[in-house]
Structures are given as structure tokens and as C-alpha cells.
Write an enzyme that holds these catalytic residues in place. Sequence first.
Site, PDB file in Angstrom:
ATOM      1  N   ARG A  25       0.870  -1.160  -0.044  1.00 25.77           N
ATOM      2  CA  ARG A  25      -0.009  -0.024   0.236  1.00 25.77           C
ATOM      3  C   ARG A  25       0.780   1.303   0.051  1.00 25.77           C
ATOM      4  O   ARG A  25       0.513   2.172   0.477  1.00 25.77           O
ATOM      5  CB  ARG A  25      -0.921   0.094   1.232  1.00 25.77           C
ATOM      6  CG  ARG A  25      -2.119  -1.213   0.971  1.00 25.77           C
ATOM      7  CD  ARG A  25      -2.874  -1.134  -0.306  1.00 25.77           C
ATOM      8  NE  ARG A  25      -3.778  -2.261  -0.288  1.00 25.77           N
ATOM      9  CZ  ARG A  25      -3.386  -3.444  -0.854  1.00 25.77           C
ATOM     10  NH1 ARG A  25      -2.201  -3.503  -1.869  1.00 25.77           N
ATOM     11  NH2 ARG A  25      -4.246  -4.516  -0.950  1.00 25.77           N
ATOM     12  N   SER A  85     -11.497   0.631   2.016  1.00 26.01           N
ATOM     13  CA  SER A  85     -10.769   0.020   3.362  1.00 26.01           C
ATOM     14  C   SER A  85     -10.439   1.113   4.073  1.00 26.01           C
ATOM     15  O   SER A  85      -9.480   1.875   3.472  1.00 26.01           O
ATOM     16  CB  SER A  85      -9.806  -1.079   2.819  1.00 26.01           C
ATOM     17  OG  SER A  85     -10.101  -2.149   2.486  1.00 26.01           O
ATOM     18  N   GLU A 125      -5.138   3.693   5.656  1.00 22.93           N
ATOM     19  CA  GLU A 125      -5.062   3.466   4.233  1.00 22.93           C
ATOM     20  C   GLU A 125      -6.015   4.609   3.358  1.00 22.93           C
ATOM     21  O   GLU A 125      -5.469   5.038   2.292  1.00 22.93           O
ATOM     22  CB  GLU A 125      -5.752   2.263   3.792  1.00 22.93           C
ATOM     23  CG  GLU A 125      -5.532   1.800   2.323  1.00 22.93           C
ATOM     24  CD  GLU A 125      -5.715   0.284   2.294  1.00 22.93           C
ATOM     25  OE1 GLU A 125      -6.432   0.081   1.199  1.00 22.93           O
ATOM     26  OE2 GLU A 125      -5.505  -0.473   2.846  1.00 22.93           O
TER      27      GLU A 125
END
Length: 295
Positions: A168, A217, A287
Amino acid sequence: MLILPIVKGEYKKDYSLKHLTWFKVGGNAEIFFKPFDSEDLASFLIQNKQKLPITTFGAGSNIIIRDGGIEGVTIKLGQNFSNIEFIDEHLIVGSSCLNYNLAKFCQANAITGFEFLVGIPGTIGGGVVMNAGAYDSEFKDIIVKIEAIDFAGNFLTFTNEEIGFKYRSNNLPKDLIILKAVFKVNKGDSENILLRMNEINNARSATQPIKERTGGSTFANPEGLKSWELIDKAGLRGYRIGGASMSELHCNFMINNGDATAKDLEDLGDFVRQKVFEDSGVELKWEIKRLGRYV
């Protein structure tokens, strides 16, 4: 006095960003700029002698714009940056192209490896920045290189290795705007590709609140763990602050129940992080990006 460079594209002052985000919250951009093309963008950046703060904005899918808005210039790349080209066994894709649109293009042209994109909201540019992934695939698996421009107006190219993909995230400079991504092409069977895309869509519908005002998310998964399990273990499924809540369906998703502010959402996320740390000793990492002035 604020002096803006002369451009071919469009400026808007004190422009509301709320309607451009999936959460439908947040303040205004002091200056909103949609460049006409990459040369127009370069011209703006070179002429930015006042060093106005620059923020880039994609599809608004994994982002909270804070209620105080964004200072300086918010840059959004429009349709002229969304082309898909098939050249020399590579796909060259503009950074504002939606992940979903690229997945559909690949299915129609029997190109495999892009099926997972059908389940990832947002743009190609945002996907590169986050090394977005789902269903056992990530951007790092399909990228050959990217073309970008820095805030000084210099055009740059980075290979997959130079991007330095991590979970990520990546090692790219922060003062960078991605213009295009080049992908490797592997041929497959259109019907099998479509079947896989349908499987992904069905799985998302069954497990994620995709019809709600959400940003995907909320927290990245800690190594070897699942954020939703930690949140659930801390008793926070459905927990609410103001108009924001953790989804009952998937508790790593925050929802705007209709009257949330950006503050509600960010406060909820920070509360969840605190409680999970107290319960499990694990520090969840956002995130979702939060941009602008917190008020």
C-alpha cells in the site's frame, strides 16, 4: 496578491470538493485546476513562482477532504489524461483512467491479469501511488513503468524497480504527479476473464457496503493480520460518532450515514485506532488519505 499562471485549462476559486468524493463530505479547494494536457500542466508548474501548495486529486474514492478545505492549488487530471493505448505489446494508460474502465477494456481485448481492478475504486494514478490491490493481485504485479512530472515541471520516468512498491505504498518522491502507466500484456480468454470479474463483483457485493457512502478500506492490514478482525475484536463493528459509523457488513469500512462531517469520519477512525491499540497492541495505519485543514 495571488497570481495564477496563464494556462489553457480551467481554474475555479473556492470550489467545493464534497461532490467529487465518495464520502460526500469536506470543504472547498482554494484554487481548483484542471489542466488541458500534460504540457499545460508543465507550464503551470514551471510558472508557479509563488510556490503555491499543490495537492493532487483523483476519483475521490479513498480520501477524506477535511472540513477546513485545501489551501493552495488542487489539481485534478480530467478526461484528456484517461486514454488507453495498445502499443508494442504494452498498454499505455492515462493516470485519470478509472480502474474499472481499464478492467473492462482488458476483458474486451482478452488481456488477463487486470481482473482485480474491477474491484478497486479509483484511478490508475491513485492505484500506483497506493500499490492498490485485492484478490491476491497488486499494481506492482502488472506495472512496467510510469511517466510522471514533478512540481518543478520536469518530466520523469520510473521503472517498476525504481518505484519501489511496498504494501500500500512506494518509494516515489512526494512532489510527483503521475501522468501515465505502462503495463505488460498477457493474452487470455475473454469469457474466463469475465467470469473472474463477475466472481470479484459478487464477492464485493456480499462482503462490502458498496452501495453506501464509503471510502473503501479504512486501514491497511498489519502484517499477518486482518484489520477488520482487530476492529471486530475490539467491539467496534457498527460503532458510531456523529453521522459516521463502522460498517456492520465489513467493519474496516467507514460509512457516512447521511449527515456526517469530515471531522466525524476522521475522529471515528482515530478512535478505532486507539481502541484497537488498547485491545490488541496493534497500531492500525490509515489507508484512507486525509487532506486539508482539520477544524
